[in-house]
Design an enzyme around this catalytic site. Structure first.
Site, short mmCIF file in Angstrom:
data_model
loop_
_atom_site.label_atom_id
_atom_site.label_comp_id
_atom_site.label_asym_id
_atom_site.label_seq_id
_atom_site.Cartn_x
_atom_site.Cartn_y
_atom_site.Cartn_z
N LYS A 125 -40.61 -99.64 -68.17
CA LYS A 125 -41.88 -99.89 -67.48
C LYS A 125 -42.84 -100.72 -68.31
CE LYS A 125 -42.75 -99.05 -64.18
NZ LYS A 125 -42.62 -100.09 -63.11
N GLN A 165 -47.46 -94.03 -62.71
CA GLN A 165 -46.41 -92.98 -62.78
C GLN A 165 -46.78 -91.90 -63.81
OE1 GLN A 165 -45.86 -96.25 -62.79
NE2 GLN A 165 -43.89 -96.81 -61.91
N ARG A 179 -38.12 -93.60 -57.25
CA ARG A 179 -38.12 -94.61 -58.30
C ARG A 179 -37.56 -93.95 -59.57
NH1 ARG A 179 -40.35 -91.53 -61.26
NH2 ARG A 179 -40.52 -93.21 -62.75
N GLY A 180 -37.40 -94.79 -60.62
CA GLY A 180 -36.73 -94.29 -61.82
C GLY A 180 -35.27 -94.72 -61.73
N ALA A 181 -34.78 -95.37 -62.80
CA ALA A 181 -33.47 -96.02 -62.73
C ALA A 181 -32.33 -95.10 -62.25
CB ALA A 181 -33.14 -96.64 -64.09
N ASP A 229 -34.62 -98.90 -68.07
CA ASP A 229 -34.04 -99.38 -66.80
C ASP A 229 -32.77 -100.17 -67.05
OD1 ASP A 229 -37.02 -98.89 -66.13
OD2 ASP A 229 -35.92 -98.95 -64.24
N ARG A 265 -34.36 -103.54 -55.82
CA ARG A 265 -35.06 -103.57 -57.12
C ARG A 265 -34.06 -104.10 -58.16
NH1 ARG A 265 -38.84 -98.93 -58.91
NH2 ARG A 265 -39.86 -100.74 -59.84
O1 MRU Z 1 -40.89 -98.69 -61.52
P1 MRU Z 1 -40.25 -97.37 -61.84
O2 MRU Z 1 -41.16 -96.22 -61.63
O3 MRU Z 1 -38.92 -97.22 -61.15
O4 MRU Z 1 -39.97 -97.47 -63.39
C1 MRU Z 1 -39.41 -96.35 -64.02
C2 MRU Z 1 -39.22 -96.53 -65.47
O5 MRU Z 1 -39.54 -97.54 -66.05
C3 MRU Z 1 -38.50 -95.41 -66.17
O6 MRU Z 1 -38.97 -95.25 -67.47
C4 MRU Z 1 -36.99 -95.72 -66.20
O7 MRU Z 1 -36.54 -96.05 -64.93
C5 MRU Z 1 -36.21 -94.60 -66.74
S1 MRU Z 1 -36.26 -93.18 -65.70
C6 MRU Z 1 -35.26 -92.01 -66.39
#
Ligand code: MRU
Length: 350
Positions: free
Chosen positions: A248, A196, A47-49, A237, A87
């Site tokens: 998030k 997270q 996960r994480g963009a 994201d 996603r």
């Molecule tokens: O649902 P997630 O864990 O994918 O959400 C992640 C976030 O909101 C992060 O802050 C975002 O993707 C930036 S990661 C460098």
């Protein structure tokens, strides 16, 4: 510094650190098929963009490595449609797939093996560029946290090495500060419902010996009131053309509270998270996830059976709460419509 994925070029297999099991277990899962990588994104093993974008790029490689197909363009569109469905909020996913499409279209070959090699080179490049972007934006963002003594930073979710090609965005700024010799103290809200902050940010910072204090999401207001915080630093994201930023769920309230307490609110993201085609935050699609994420903790039910649940995974912070957006191309200041457009037209620092 941990990386959330490993690409095995020899075997054409993608290995992912299963983030659902952290911090109790460090388990790696293997994806040999594009579907498996897509499932890993949907189920948040990764996960994480930025990491989602990179994994989607390698998923395309897997799709071609296992089944060359006779019509590469339609094979690609099938893969792209399935991956884009996993996603919806992180724009990096669509951006990575668009790059893979361009690369495929530029390959003039009838050889399936050469096609896979070309696509693999592009996925490797996307991953390498992300790491480079994180380091660069980390160094740039560090310049916004001047001052004496330890830098106190509140973050949200995990925008660290686990969410990227390594190093991180919000936590990239933290790492750059640490590398510069500045003492840093990070406050990490646990980030309900997927935790997270508690599971991932606390784990990766502790692994690097960076001081981190865990708080619950509801403590953010008290923390900002009680402690001299240098900045709130979060990832994104998707950043709309006017600077509205999706991140998030829980980020928005931190931004409003930061403004109330006069604390700078910084969004740190590679330029691949900026979506100049999306005019404002109102047009950003917000993923809604399963109710179980809220009514259960680690498989144990904590809410009454049948209670209705609303579970948006992200919120949008309006641009007026954002002090600056830190990208590898430079730092955008308000008004963001102009500063982001300017950075969009450049590849160097302005
Ligand atoms: O649902 P997630 O864990 O994918 O959400 C992640 C976030 O909101 C992060 O802050 C975002 O993707 C930036 S990661 C460098």
């Amino acid at each position: 510094m941990v990386r959330p994925f490993r690409w095995d070029s020899e075997r054409k297999v993608l290995q992912l650190l299963d983030q659902r099991r952290l911090p109790s277990e460090e388990t790696w899962i293997e994806c040999a098929e594009a579907d498996q990588a897509g499932d890993a994104i949907r189920e948040m093993a990764v996960r994480g963009a930025p990491a989602i974008g990179i994994v989607a790029a390698y998923a395309v490689v897997l799709g071609f490595a296992r089944d060359a197909g006779n019509a590469p363009a339609s094979r690609f569109e099938d893969l792209a449609a399935a991956l884009l469905n996993t996603r919806p909020t992180a724009v990096n996913l669509g951006a990575a797939i668009a790059r893979m499409r361009t690369r495929l279209e530029s390959l003039v070959t009838d050889s399936a093996a050469e096609r896979v090699r070309g696509l693999e080179a592009e996925a490797d490049r996307i991953a390498a560029e992300d790491l480079e972007a994180n380091r660069r934006l980390g160094t740039l963002g560090m310049g916004l946290l001047t001052g004496e003594g330890p830098a106190r930073v509140l973050t949200h979710c995990n925008a660290g090495s686990l969410a990227t090609s390594g190093y991180g965005t919000a936590l990239g700024i933290v790492r750059a500060l640490v590398e510069s010799g500045r003492e840093v103290e990070v406050f990490a809200p646990e980030t309900r419902p997927y935790l997270q902050g508690a599971r991932l940010t606390a784990w990766e910072l502790m692994a690097d010996g960076i001081p981190v204090t865990l708080v619950t999401d509801g403590m953010v207001g008290s923390l900002l009131a009680a402690r001299d915080m240098d900045a709130v630093v979060v990832g994104a994201d998707r950043i709309a053309a006017n600077g509205d930023s999706a991140n998030k769920i829980g980020t928005y309230q931190a931004a409003v509270l930061a403004k109330e307490h006069g604390v700078p609110f910084l969004v740190a993201a590679p330029f691949s998270s900026v979506d100049l085609e999306t005019p404002t935050g109102a047009e950003i699609p917000i993923e809604e996830r399963r109710p179980e994420e809220i009514v259960e903790i680690a498989g144990t039910r904590i809410a009454p059976e049948g209670v209705p649940v609303w579970n948006p995974a992200f919120d949008v912070t309006p641009a007026r709460y954002i002090t600056a957006i830190v990208t590898e191309r430079g730092i955008a200041h308000p008004p963001f419509a102009a500063s982001l457009a300017r950075l969009g037209g450049t590849s160097g620092i302005t």
